[in-house]
Design an enzyme around this catalytic site. Structure first.
Site, mmCIF file in Angstrom:
data_model
loop_
_atom_site.group_PDB
_atom_site.id
_atom_site.type_symbol
_atom_site.label_atom_id
_atom_site.label_comp_id
_atom_site.label_asym_id
_atom_site.label_seq_id
_atom_site.Cartn_x
_atom_site.Cartn_y
_atom_site.Cartn_z
ATOM 1 N N CYS A 1 1.015 -1.259 -0.016
ATOM 2 C CA CYS A 1 0.047 -0.153 0.160
ATOM 3 C C CYS A 1 0.798 1.242 -0.138
ATOM 4 C CB CYS A 1 -0.971 -0.033 1.127
ATOM 5 S SG CYS A 1 -0.170 -0.354 2.921
ATOM 6 N N HIS B 1 -2.028 7.229 3.135
ATOM 7 C CA HIS B 1 -0.594 7.114 3.292
ATOM 8 C C HIS B 1 -0.007 8.253 2.541
ATOM 9 C CE1 HIS B 1 -0.721 3.569 5.455
ATOM 10 N NE2 HIS B 1 -0.438 2.429 4.661
#
Length: 358
Positions: free
Chosen positions: A157, A250
């Site tokens: 990710c 993120h």
């Protein structure tokens, strides 16, 4: 047109729960089986999850009374579905064996796990970037001795906050990249209720993340040669990965040096026009605009921008020249949508449309 039956392996965990919210009303797929560890088997999904439902939206009604199967009972799972999503929490060697067993039983696997990311004939795909890597499935089937079964995986990710932004710039000869990622707690499968130590805190270490963040982009940018994915030999990438007190999203601070330095206008144009097979095919979870650039100095922000295009878009901002490197910028992606379950669903949609499940 009838929908394809699909199973979710590891359905009780955070990523499994995210899969179920994404598939609750999917135009191609219908969840027909839920599977998890032996301790959850035999319970209804509602009983197995209990107080551990981690999504902000309620548990979809159609799953509550479904009886959870043991993920190790491959034949029983396979009787109810045509392929499976996998998001189990097990040792890597056990995940590798489980996924291969499903594939050998002629049940394709679309995996959120890292166990097969470096298996040479398993495609690791960001659909807008390297859909051609799916070609290696033919070689994988030959190795496994299957007609239909195979494994496809999504990458880590963390890299999806900066690899999409770098990809259209590779034509300028990217030489070196420095990236620091600021990663949400959902990347560890946690909420603040479960992890109060993260409140008002930053942890400057996430096990295994820096190696993945430095090496996986090179595999995504690699080529299929002789039935294997051969990773790219450039650019040189170095990273630091930091856990921050954010629920989802993120963020990456990126510095980049080129062989042939583009103008700022060149970069912005490349980002604006970057699209791939998901946009061409208008897949259900494809963002209309893959990369969105913000002119504001204080964007992108996780709280404001992680949900762009239902969490499947990537946002970029603060592009400017650097005193040491050529340019620097900030990227953001939703780690459990684009980075995890949503990315895997997008891969499955592409596989479906390209005929790999036939």
């Amino acid at each position: 047109m009838s929908k394809m039956k699909v199973g979710v392996i590891g359905a009780t965990g955070m990523v499994g729960q995210r899969f179920l919210t994404l598939l609750a009303d999917h135009p191609y797929f219908e969840v027909s089986v839920l599977a998890a560890s032996a301790r959850s088997a035999g319970k209804t999904y509602e009983e197995a999850v209990g107080e551990r439902w981690k999504m902000t939206t309620p548990m979809p009604e159609q799953y509550k009374k479904m009886v959870v199967l043991d993920a190790a009972e491959i034949a029983a799972v396979g009787e109810k579905c045509s392929f499976v999503f996998c998001a189990v929490d097990m040792k890597k060697e056990d995940i590798r064996a489980l996924e291969e067993a499903y594939a050998k039983a002629e049940i394709p696997v679309v995996s959120n796990n890292s166990a097969h990311r470096w298996t040479p004939d398993v495609p690791m795909v960001i659909p807008e970037i390297n859909d051609e890597h799916l070609e290696v499935i033919a070689a994988q089937r030959a190795r496994l001795g299957t007609k239909r079964g195979f494994i496809a995986v999504k990458p880590n990710c963390s890299i999806q906050s900066y690899v999409p932004a770098l990809t259209p710039l590779r034509k300028y000869g990217i030489k070196e990249v420095v990236a620091t990622t600021y990663q949400a707690i959902s990347g560890a499968g946690k909420t603040f209720r479960e992890w109060p130590e993260m409140i008002d805190n930053v942890i400057p270490y996430i096990g295994g993340e820096e190696e993945k963040s430095e090496q996986e982009p090179l595999r995504v940018w690699g080529k299929v040669e002789n039935g294997e994915i051969v990773k790219a030999d450039a650019p040189l990438i170095t990273t630091q990965c930091i856990r921050v007190p954010v629920t989802d999203g993120h963020t990456a601070a990126v510095f980049v040096r080129f062989e042939n330095k583009p103008t700022k206008e060149d970069i912005l144009d490349a980002w604006k026009n970057f699209a791939g097979k998901p946009q061409e095919l208008k897949l259900p979870h494809a963002p209309e605009q893959f990369i969105t650039y913000f002119e504001e100095d204080n964007r992108p922000q996780a709280k404001l921008d992680r949900d762009i295009y239902d969490g499947m878009g990537v946002t970029v901002g603060r592009l400017r020249e650097d005193t040491l490197f050529d340019y620097k910028f900030v990227g953001l992606s939703h780690n459990t949508l684009r980075g995890a379950a949503g990315g895997a669903v997008l891969i499955a949609e592409l596989l479906y449309r390209e005929g790999y499940f036939d």
